[in-house]
Write a protein that holds these residues in place. Structure first.
Motif, PDB file in Angstrom:
ATOM      1  N   ALA A  35      16.591  -2.798   1.826  1.00  0.00           N
ATOM      2  CA  ALA A  35      15.847  -2.415   0.916  1.00  0.00           C
ATOM      3  C   ALA A  35      16.429  -2.572  -0.431  1.00  0.00           C
ATOM      4  CB  ALA A  35      15.527  -0.873   0.906  1.00  0.00           C
ATOM      5  N   GLN A  36      17.666  -2.326  -0.765  1.00  0.00           N
ATOM      6  CA  GLN A  36      18.524  -2.525  -1.998  1.00  0.00           C
ATOM      7  C   GLN A  36      18.506  -3.776  -2.350  1.00  0.00           C
ATOM      8  OE1 GLN A  36      19.598  -0.407  -4.250  1.00  0.00           O
ATOM      9  NE2 GLN A  36      19.347   1.452  -3.187  1.00  0.00           N
ATOM     10  N   ALA A  62       0.798  -1.336  -0.061  1.00  0.00           N
ATOM     11  CA  ALA A  62       0.188  -0.076  -0.087  1.00  0.00           C
ATOM     12  C   ALA A  62       0.849   1.112   0.036  1.00  0.00           C
ATOM     13  CB  ALA A  62      -1.155   0.160   1.350  1.00  0.00           C
ATOM     14  N   ARG A  63       1.973   1.249   0.766  1.00  0.00           N
ATOM     15  CA  ARG A  63       2.989   2.606   0.943  1.00  0.00           C
ATOM     16  C   ARG A  63       3.505   2.494  -0.418  1.00  0.00           C
ATOM     17  NH1 ARG A  63       4.284   4.318   5.936  1.00  0.00           N
ATOM     18  NH2 ARG A  63       5.580   5.941   4.528  1.00  0.00           N
ATOM     19  N   LEU A  64       3.974   1.517  -1.254  1.00  0.00           N
ATOM     20  CA  LEU A  64       4.478   1.750  -2.456  1.00  0.00           C
ATOM     21  C   LEU A  64       3.525   2.186  -3.398  1.00  0.00           C
ATOM     22  CD1 LEU A  64       7.065  -1.430  -2.446  1.00  0.00           C
ATOM     23  CD2 LEU A  64       7.489   0.923  -2.172  1.00  0.00           C
ATOM     24  N   GLY A 121      13.419   2.152   0.845  1.00  0.00           N
ATOM     25  CA  GLY A 121      14.371   2.532   1.950  1.00  0.00           C
ATOM     26  C   GLY A 121      14.081   3.356   3.005  1.00  0.00           C
ATOM     27  N   ALA A 122      12.652   4.068   2.702  1.00  0.00           N
ATOM     28  CA  ALA A 122      12.108   5.106   3.712  1.00  0.00           C
ATOM     29  C   ALA A 122      11.598   4.176   4.773  1.00  0.00           C
ATOM     30  CB  ALA A 122      11.081   5.879   2.757  1.00  0.00           C
ATOM     31  N   MET A 123      11.309   2.830   4.572  1.00  0.00           N
ATOM     32  CA  MET A 123      10.642   1.828   5.512  1.00  0.00           C
ATOM     33  C   MET A 123      11.569   0.819   6.261  1.00  0.00           C
ATOM     34  SD  MET A 123       6.726   1.699   3.404  1.00  0.00           S
ATOM     35  CE  MET A 123       7.802   1.558   1.915  1.00  0.00           C
ATOM     36  N   GLN A 156      12.802   5.505  -7.576  1.00  0.00           N
ATOM     37  CA  GLN A 156      13.176   4.124  -7.732  1.00  0.00           C
ATOM     38  C   GLN A 156      12.383   3.412  -6.739  1.00  0.00           C
ATOM     39  OE1 GLN A 156      17.408   3.909  -7.786  1.00  0.00           O
ATOM     40  NE2 GLN A 156      17.674   3.899  -9.759  1.00  0.00           N
ATOM     41  N   VAL A 157      12.242   2.221  -6.765  1.00  0.00           N
ATOM     42  CA  VAL A 157      11.415   1.445  -6.037  1.00  0.00           C
ATOM     43  C   VAL A 157      12.426   1.215  -4.855  1.00  0.00           C
ATOM     44  CG1 VAL A 157      10.708  -1.223  -5.608  1.00  0.00           C
ATOM     45  CG2 VAL A 157      10.283   0.072  -7.867  1.00  0.00           C
TER      46      VAL A 157
END
Length: 390
Positions: free
Chosen positions: A289-290, A262-264, A281-283, A275-276
């Motif tokens: 994340a990478q 949902a956040r994406l 990476g914010a979460m 970028q995905v």
């Protein structure tokens, strides 16, 4: 040949505490251990500060084939009683999360307190035990040093965990000798290991920690998860290791505060050129994340180019990561041993073997295993007090 009211086998947490409780009843006590120093597991516990109890101690924080067995001892010697002992000794302590209590200073303060409490007992270290026999109203304990007799024997030699500090299966051998049943033992509160194909993700992330949630086999925990070169560790993994069995699949939520898919999708609506991996990476920690984005072939991909199905799959990878460990790091690093002397053969009030009057089993060798966070020490104090006052 010297005779005692009580011979305690093992000078760890349970053994030392049992000696003090028995002395308070006016008993003549001997404590035997093959180690050079007493209380080695106390010394290394809690990062050297000893997580000596937990204020949330209750029977439901323990695993056993008989979940109610521990209730009697825990009720008669609750956590607050041990805290009072620590306060009386002038040991400063602090509370961490979830009721865990630690020394402000070194863990050896707890050992010193227990040694003071049992002053008057005959403590014999570097004293290996070869045989324990029972005839009439007496037990005889022998070794290359000679023999002692006693009216009662308390077995406090622990489980198999951390053999480098002297752990053995002696208690289990002794239980078998006297006809007691055993619940199968295995390492608990232990890191989990992965197959080679799964380590492709874990190895580059070794040292990365993240808050995670896992529910499995009746246990549900939220705490820190740590990636290692061999698999996963951290408090949440140690906790769930007691509930996991080989071959079972774990489902892990690596970001329990967010619905990743949902956040994406929200981020895609705001800035499709992002970028995905950046949005993820914010979460999550950036390295994680990478790695997850790369695993899905999205290392350089933009959000605008991803349909809902692809973002749903990425979200499931984070919030519902399914993984099958191949095993654990074993007794070498396990904090405790799950299973042990079957509680059906013990009296819950005295920890004595029902079929062998005067023979008691206490602490880790019994089929009572606590959660991470001071519960196993509280079981050591409670079960030892029950036997020492019997």
């Amino acid at each position: 040949m010297e005779h005692f009211d009580l011979i305690i086998l093992g000078a760890g947490a349970a053994g030392l505490f049992c000696a003090g409780s028995a002395l308070s009843q006016g008993r003549r006590v001997a404590v035997l251990d093959h180690a050079r120093k007493p209380g080695e597991k106390i010394r290394i516990s809690g990062g050297g500060r000893c997580n000596f109890t937990n204020l949330a101690t209750a029977p439901d924080r323990f695993l056993s084939a008989n979940p109610r067995f521990a209730a009697s001892a825990l009720a008669r010697y609750p956590a607050r009683d041990f805290v009072a002992l620590v306060d009386q000794a002038g040991i400063a302590w602090h509370e961490k999360t979830q009721g865990q209590l630690f020394c402000d200073g070194k863990a050896t303060q707890i050992t010193d307190m227990l040694l003071t409490r049992m002053r008057g007992a005959d403590l014999r270290l570097e004293t290996p035990i070869e045989t324990v026999t029972h005839q009439g109203d007496r037990f005889q304990v022998t070794g290359p040093w000679g023999a002692l007799t006693a009216a009662r024997v308390a077995v406090a030699t622990g489980g198999k965990s951390i053999p480098r500090i002297g752990a053995t299966g002696f208690a289990y051998d002794l239980a078998r000798q006297f006809g007691l049943r055993l619940v199968d033992t295995r390492p608990a509160l232990v890191p989990l290991t992965f197959a080679e194909q799964d380590l492709a993700l874990c190895r580059p992330l070794a040292g990365v920690a993240v808050e995670a949630r896992i529910a499995h086999g009746g246990g549900a925990f939220r705490d820190a998860l740590l990636f290692t070169h061999r698999g996963l560790s951290g408090p949440v993994i140690l906790q769930i290791s007691s509930f996991w069995k080989p071959g079972e699949v774990l489902q892990i939520d690596l970001c329990p505060d967010h619905d990743i898919a949902a956040r994406l999708k929200e981020a895609r609506g705001r800035n499709g050129r992002q970028q995905v991996a950046t949005a993820l990476g914010a979460m999550l920690p950036e390295r994680l994340a990478q790695a997850i984005a790369g695993e899905k072939g999205l290392a350089q991909a933009r959000l605008a180019d991803q349909n809902n199905a692809r973002l749903d799959a990425l979200g499931a990878r984070v919030n519902r990561w399914r993984i099958t460990p191949v095993g654990t790091e074993g007794y070498r690093t396990a904090e405790v041993t799950l299973g042990g002397v079957d509680t059906r053969d013990l009296d819950a009030r005295t920890m004595a073997a029902r079929a062998v009057p005067g023979l008691h089993f206490i602490g880790e060798c019994v089929d009572v295993t606590g959660w991470l966070g001071g519960y196993n020490f509280q079981w050591a104090w409670a079960s030892a007090d029950a036997a020492g006052r019997a």
